[in-house]
Design an enzyme around this catalytic site. Structure first.
Site: not given
Ligand code: PRX
Length: 717
Positions: A581-585
């Site tokens: 993931r590149v997000d905050d997941v």
């Protein structure tokens, strides 16, 4: 002789033409480039034994590529044929070339919108059950139910398609008698018993929207979902045994209903249908609230037949289900899937990704509370009239040989599980595997997170005795069905650790930081954001009640593209390697958790002034939760407080969201505008003692650069 030579030349030219046009998984304009790449592809070939002993829907990789290319060149023709030929529609002629799909993926052009087969009507339950029974498959086993406890003989049973249809009809009647109507949302909070898929299908049968909540979610989390979905009817269960534990589900539902009432007095749960799974003997003091709680089995027994049996014919774009999943910000979001496109894609991915053939026995270990359970326990397999094992327990109970015992018992041919489960079974030792024969296995599939090459090898060599094909499947709650697969066909070279190549209709795009698509050049690697350029039938339609969040999250980052939230590497042969993931997941044991959710759970505790959560590598879980916590004035670090914070996360979200590490820190690295730089925390958690400070990158934007030293010290102490 001359004529012979000309014929030969023509045939040769035709062959060249055919391979130029087909041996590619790239967009048509890149066909030539892809042809060159495919010739160079290197990896593990499908096992010769698998190739010898299987029938194939798709004979070879060349045909796969041919179908893929067609699906991109002529999506209308491709999907029209797929939809018409494989499913029942009220009026097949309602699927016309001008009504196969329409969409807008570009926020600059107006609202995001996706529609498939939008003039047609169908019912997915009819397609998954009635159709097979009407075609004489009523006696085929739909579900082999394997209970948690090996000696629980009552509940080890085989349910045929005819029996499952009867069960579904009864639940549908019960729901209708409780006032559920087309378009209403029904929440399902049940363990992996046959009544769970039956309840989902019953909802679909009567046009109700199901909202399955995984039985491991806490009362708080369930309440949030009930309220957001405005769901007044719940199907639940008294309790279950899962592994060595006993879990009382109804108590959690009761608590969730109370939470809902305090939070929103205008919201009212009218009915809770309770399945007695543990029953009187194990749970004698179950409280049933008069006027609200109903014993599901008793109600089903009474619902023998009735005038309320009509199937609800749904428009293809009518909602089928909501499934809440975590995002990078805010509360979980209700991903909405609709009927027709989802049906087509769930069924076809099941058929082609797994090469499922009649007589095969499929076993997916996922819970119906997650998307894998929706698409590949309920809809995909049943739309293909497959026979499968439904397992109520856990792979490690009573010992880590349980899955292999199940494989031998039911002669399972297809196993579909997550890398985290494979890792934990690998760790338990080969002897558990070798106790069982496993000779029935043909396909070993995986989902949920990247599979480490060593774990892939173990799955292939030890579990499959190097006889089986390993199929990786990359996809998401939002995509509804597989997006990247390793097709189990002749000529496809599997590469351990790579998810493979795109499924039909998926026009993948790798985008750089500036949002520019990096074109595929054979032999050259590229790395970037994994996006999808064109719509596919099972694409989510919106986030329930939050169209803006839907557009901002998936379509705003790169106008014209659906952004998966994952990074990837595309190798010189066009294979996709998911880098995470590149997000905050974060992905904990294949469960998706938003860092924001854990942070807001933590700050509810009075001792927490501020919290920042990141994923940290974990040997078995893949990733685990690390929480950096600044304590409020007057509180000091202690083990008791640590336990309290862990309990807070369990209570607010669920047991699977329990943090692995709580790190007390006096400061957090923040930008001057106050944004926490999680990138720094991630690197510190990843590298620990071996931290090379140069990986922290540019720290000049930090409000207080000394915060980094404070965090490093706290992490290491
Ligand atoms: O990061 C990817 C990872 O799981 C995310 C989707 O999570 P969820 O919606 O809960 O669905 C899980 C089951 C489909 C993705 O964004 N992921 C899923 N499958 C893979 C994967 N990462 C690598 N390889 C996979 N096969």
């Amino acid at each position: 002789r001359q004529r012979g030579i000309i014929r030969e030349l023509r045939a040769c030219a035709h062959r060249v033409e055919r391979s130029r046009a087909t041996t590619s998984l790239m967009p048509p304009q890149e066909v030539d480039a892809a042809l060159a790449s495919t010739l160079r592809a290197s990896g593990v070939s499908a096992s010769p034994e698998y190739l010898r002993n299987s029938a194939f829907h798709i004979p070879d990789y060349e045909t796969y590529c041919e179908m893929y290319t067609r699906s991109l060149r002529d999506p209308t023709g491709f999907w029209l044929e797929m939809a018409r030929n494989n499913f029942y529609w009220r009026d097949p002629n309602a699927i016309t070339p001008d009504s196969v799909y329409r969409y807008n993926f570009d926020v600059r052009q107006g609202p995001i919108q996706v529609e498939w087969f939008f003039r047609a009507e169908t019912n997915i339950c009819y397609n998954a059950l009635d159709r097979h029974v009407e075609q004489g498959l009523g006696n085929r086993v739909a579900l082999y139910c394997e209970a948690n406890d090996m000696d629980d003989m009552d509940t080890h049973r085989a349910i045929t398609y005819a029996e499952l249809l009867d069960m579904v009809k009864r639940i549908a009647r019960v729901l209708r008698r409780q006032g559920v109507r087309r378009g209403d949302t029904v929440t399902i909070y049940m363990p992996m018993v046959p009544e769970l898929p039956a309840a989902m299908l019953a909802c679909a049968r009567i046009g109700a929207v199901h909202n399955v909540v995984f039985g491991g979610f806490s009362a708080e989390a369930l309440a949030g979902r009930l309220l957001d979905a405005r769901s007044a009817v719940i199907l639940s269960c008294d309790g279950i045994r899962r592994g060595p534990k006993r879990i009382e589900l109804k108590a959690t539902v009761d608590e969730a209903i109370e939470i809902c009432q305090t939070r929103d007095p205008s919201f009212h749960v009218s009915c809770q249908l309770v399945l007695r799974r543990l029953g009187e003997s194990m749970l004698p003091n179950l409280t049933m609230q008069a006027g609200r709680d109903v014993d599901l089995r008793v109600a089903m027994e009474e619902a023998v037949s009735g005038p309320d049996d009509a199937i609800e014919w749904m428009k293809a774009e009518d909602p089928l289900f909501l499934l809440y999943t975590s995002g990078s910000t805010g509360t979980p979001k209700g991903v909405l899937h609709t009927t027709g496109g989802y049906m087509v894609n769930a069924a076809l991915t099941f058929k082609y990704s797994f090469n499922y053939q009649p007589g095969d026995v499929y076993f997916c270990t996922a819970d119906c509370g997650w998307i894998t359970g929706h698409s590949y326990v309920v809809y995909g397999p049943m739309l293909n009239a497959a026979t499968q094992v439904l397992f109520e327990g856990v792979p490690t109970w009573p010992d880590p040989g349980r899955l292999w015992a199940i494989v031998d018992k039911y002669q399972v041919t297809h196993l579909y599980t997550a890398p985290t489960a494979i890792r934990s079974l690998k760790k338990a030792g080969d002897e558990y595997v070798k106790r069982y024969k496993r000779t029935s296995l043909k396909i070993l599939a995986t989902v949920g997170e990247p599979i480490n090459p060593q774990v892939w090898e173990w799955y292939h060599q030890v579990v499959g005795d190097s006889r089986c094909n390993v199929v990786d499947t990359y996809w998401q709650t939002e995509t509804g069905a597989h997006v990247v697969i390793s097709p189990p066909v002749r000529g496809f070279q599997q590469k351990p650790g790579s998810a493979g190549v795109p499924f039909f209709g998926i026009r993948l795009a790798v985008l750089d930081d500036r949002g520019k698509e990096i074109p595929f050049v054979p032999g050259q690697e590229s790395e970037g954001y994994l996006c999808i350029r064109d719509p596919w039938p099972s694409c989510l339609r919106t986030i329930f009640g939050a169209q803006a969040r839907f557009e901002n999250g998936y379509f705003k980052p790169f106008p014209g593209y659906y952004m998966t939230g994952d990074g990837c590497r595309r190798d010189g042969d066009g294979y996709i390697w998911i880098t995470g993931r590149v997000d905050d997941v974060i992905n904990v044991s294949g469960h998706r958790i938003g860092t924001a959710e854990v942070e807001s759970a933590l700050v509810r505790h009075p001792a927490v002034a501020e919290a920042a959560v990141v994923g940290m590598p974990h040997e078995i879980k893949g990733e685990c939760i690390a929480c950096f916590v600044i304590l409020a004035d007057g509180y000091t670090p202690s083990d008791t407080l640590r336990n309290e914070l862990v309990q807070t996360c369990r209570k607010e979200i669920g047991a699977f969201a329990a943090p692995e590490r709580i790190i007390w820190t006096p400061a957090l690295p923040k930008t001057r505008s106050g944004k926490i730089m999680r990138r720094i925390l991630r690197k510190i958690s990843e590298q620990g003692r071996d931290l090379d400070r140069s990986v922290l990158g540019d720290l000049s934007t930090l409000a207080d650069p000394s915060a980094v030293d404070a965090v490093i010290q706290s992490f290491l102490s």
